[in-house]
Design a protein around this motif. Structure first.
Motif, short mmCIF file in Angstrom:
data_model
loop_
_atom_site.label_atom_id
_atom_site.label_comp_id
_atom_site.label_asym_id
_atom_site.label_seq_id
_atom_site.Cartn_x
_atom_site.Cartn_y
_atom_site.Cartn_z
N PRO A 78 5.35 25.59 1.72
CA PRO A 78 4.53 24.37 1.58
C PRO A 78 3.15 24.95 1.63
CG PRO A 78 6.10 23.89 3.35
CD PRO A 78 6.25 25.37 2.84
N ASN A 79 2.32 24.48 0.45
CA ASN A 79 0.92 24.65 0.47
C ASN A 79 0.03 23.67 0.78
OD1 ASN A 79 -1.89 25.39 -0.47
ND2 ASN A 79 -1.21 25.87 -2.32
N PRO A 80 -0.74 23.81 1.76
CA PRO A 80 -1.69 22.52 2.48
C PRO A 80 -2.43 22.04 1.23
CG PRO A 80 -1.84 24.52 3.65
CD PRO A 80 -1.03 25.12 2.71
N ASP A 81 -2.90 22.88 0.27
CA ASP A 81 -3.84 22.31 -0.57
C ASP A 81 -2.97 21.19 -1.61
OD1 ASP A 81 -5.93 24.05 0.26
OD2 ASP A 81 -5.21 25.38 -1.09
N ASN A 82 -1.67 21.25 -1.51
CA ASN A 82 -0.90 20.24 -2.22
C ASN A 82 -0.82 18.70 -1.26
OD1 ASN A 82 -0.65 22.16 -4.48
ND2 ASN A 82 1.24 22.83 -3.52
N VAL A 83 -1.53 18.78 -0.35
CA VAL A 83 -1.25 17.50 0.42
C VAL A 83 -2.32 16.79 0.37
CG1 VAL A 83 -0.93 16.55 2.67
CG2 VAL A 83 0.32 18.46 2.03
N HIS A 84 -2.42 15.49 -0.29
CA HIS A 84 -3.72 14.86 -0.51
C HIS A 84 -3.78 13.60 0.16
CE1 HIS A 84 -5.17 17.51 -3.72
NE2 HIS A 84 -3.72 17.75 -3.95
N HIS A 85 -4.96 13.05 0.56
CA HIS A 85 -5.19 11.72 0.95
C HIS A 85 -5.69 10.85 0.21
CE1 HIS A 85 -4.06 13.65 4.76
NE2 HIS A 85 -5.03 14.49 4.70
N LEU A 86 -4.91 9.61 -0.08
CA LEU A 86 -5.51 8.80 -1.22
C LEU A 86 -5.96 7.59 -0.45
CD1 LEU A 86 -2.94 9.30 -3.91
CD2 LEU A 86 -5.11 10.17 -3.67
N GLU A 87 -6.45 6.67 -1.01
CA GLU A 87 -6.88 5.22 -0.43
C GLU A 87 -5.54 4.22 -0.81
OE1 GLU A 87 -10.38 3.38 -2.16
OE2 GLU A 87 -11.60 5.42 -1.91
N LEU A 88 -5.60 3.49 0.31
CA LEU A 88 -4.42 2.58 0.24
C LEU A 88 -4.45 1.55 -0.97
CD1 LEU A 88 -1.78 1.51 1.57
CD2 LEU A 88 -3.13 0.13 3.02
N SER A 89 -5.71 1.28 -1.38
CA SER A 89 -5.86 0.56 -2.59
C SER A 89 -5.52 0.87 -3.89
CB SER A 89 -7.60 0.21 -2.51
OG SER A 89 -8.13 1.37 -2.86
N LYS A 90 -5.12 2.20 -3.61
CA LYS A 90 -4.29 2.76 -5.19
C LYS A 90 -2.90 2.52 -5.26
CE LYS A 90 -7.81 6.12 -5.59
NZ LYS A 90 -8.65 5.89 -6.81
N PHE A 91 -2.47 1.69 -4.26
CA PHE A 91 -1.20 1.38 -4.33
C PHE A 91 -1.03 -0.27 -4.69
CE2 PHE A 91 -1.51 5.36 -2.16
CZ PHE A 91 -0.22 6.17 -2.75
N SER A 92 0.18 -0.77 -4.82
CA SER A 92 0.29 -2.00 -5.21
C SER A 92 1.72 -2.57 -4.52
CB SER A 92 0.31 -2.34 -6.62
OG SER A 92 1.44 -1.60 -7.25
N LYS A 93 1.82 -3.82 -5.06
CA LYS A 93 3.28 -4.52 -4.43
C LYS A 93 4.31 -3.73 -5.15
CE LYS A 93 3.59 -8.96 -3.61
NZ LYS A 93 3.81 -10.31 -4.04
N GLU A 94 4.19 -3.28 -6.78
CA GLU A 94 5.31 -2.75 -7.39
C GLU A 94 5.45 -1.22 -6.93
OE1 GLU A 94 2.40 -4.42 -8.85
OE2 GLU A 94 3.63 -6.02 -8.89
N VAL A 95 4.32 -0.62 -6.46
CA VAL A 95 4.55 0.76 -6.21
C VAL A 95 3.69 0.92 -4.54
CG1 VAL A 95 3.79 2.95 -6.74
CG2 VAL A 95 4.10 1.36 -8.42
N PRO A 96 4.44 0.36 -3.59
CA PRO A 96 4.04 0.37 -2.05
C PRO A 96 4.10 1.76 -1.71
CG PRO A 96 6.46 -0.36 -2.32
CD PRO A 96 5.97 -0.05 -3.62
N ALA A 97 3.20 1.74 -0.58
CA ALA A 97 2.81 3.17 -0.23
C ALA A 97 3.86 3.04 1.04
CB ALA A 97 1.39 3.39 0.36
N GLU A 98 5.10 3.46 1.12
CA GLU A 98 6.05 3.65 2.20
C GLU A 98 6.50 4.89 2.35
OE1 GLU A 98 9.23 1.09 1.01
OE2 GLU A 98 8.12 -0.96 0.98
N VAL A 99 6.71 5.36 3.76
CA VAL A 99 6.62 6.76 4.03
C VAL A 99 8.16 6.83 3.60
CG1 VAL A 99 7.24 8.00 6.28
CG2 VAL A 99 5.04 6.70 6.01
N GLY A 100 8.33 8.46 3.09
CA GLY A 100 9.50 8.92 2.51
C GLY A 100 9.61 8.50 1.04
N THR A 101 8.95 7.54 0.28
CA THR A 101 9.09 7.32 -0.84
C THR A 101 8.41 8.27 -1.80
OG1 THR A 101 8.92 4.75 -0.33
CG2 THR A 101 8.36 5.44 -2.73
#
Length: 148
Positions: A78-101
Motif C-alpha cells: 500500500p502507498n500512503p500517497d494513494n489514501v485521500h481525504h474528501l469532504e463528506l459533501s462530495k457524497f450523496s444519498k445515491e452514493v453514500p460514504a459508508e465504510v467498506g464500500t
C-alpha cells in the motif's frame, strides 16, 4: 509413431488458463472458474507482474500449479500517497460514504478509479485508492489450459 509436442510457456507465449487467488488465511478472493471464463493473456505484455510471469515460465499445457507471492511480487505494498481525504459533501444519498464500500471515481482525464471508503469522521471521508489486494500475501492456483 508420432510424438506430440508439449507446449511450454515461454516469455512471449499467449496463454489461456484458469486461476484462483487465496489470502494467507485460505479464504478465496477471486477465481475464473466461478463463471467458467478462463483468463487469456500474452506473457511480457505488462498485464502481469514480472514475478508472477516468472512462476508461469516453463509450465506446460495441461499442468496445474500453486505458488505464493509476497505483496511486493503480487499487487504491491500500500502507498500512503494513494489514501485521500474528501469532504463528506462530495457524497450523496445515491452514493453514500459508508465504510467498506467501493466507489468508482471519475478522474479529470475521464478514466475511472475505484476507491475503498476506510473511515468517515465528521465531514471527512478517507478513501483508499490502493489496489484492494495491496499488502496481501497471495496464493495463486493456476490450470494451464492452452499455450499458443
Amino acid at each position: 509413431m508420432t510424438t506430440e509436442t508439449v507446449k511450454t510457456i515461454k516469455s512471449d507465449s499467449e496463454v489461456m488458463m484458469h486461476f484462483s487467488i487465496r489470502l494467507a488465511d485460505g479464504s478465496a478472493v477471486d477465481s475464473s472458474k466461478v463463471d467458467d471464463k478462463p483468463a487469456k493473456f500474452v506473457m511480457g505484455d505488462g498485464s502481469l507482474t514480472a514475478n508472477f510471469e516468472r512462476c508461469l515460465l516453463g509450465l506446460t499445457e495441461g499442468q496445474s500449479e500453486s505458488f505464493t507471492l509476497a505483496p511486493e511480487d503480487a499487487f504491491g505494498l500500500p502507498n500512503p500517497d494513494n489514501v485521500h481525504h474528501l469532504e463528506l459533501s462530495k457524497f450523496s444519498k445515491e452514493v453514500p460514504a459508508e465504510v467498506g464500500t467501493i466507489i468508482t471515481f471519475t478522474q479529470p482525464d475521464g478514466s475511472e478509479l475505484p476507491g475503498v471508503i476506510r473511515e468517515v469522521v465528521a465531514d471527512s471521508v478517507t478513501v483508499d485508492f490502493n489496489h484492494p489486494l495491496a499488502g496481501q500475501t497471495l496464493t495463486f492456483d493456476v490450470d494451464v489450459l492452452e499455450v499458443l
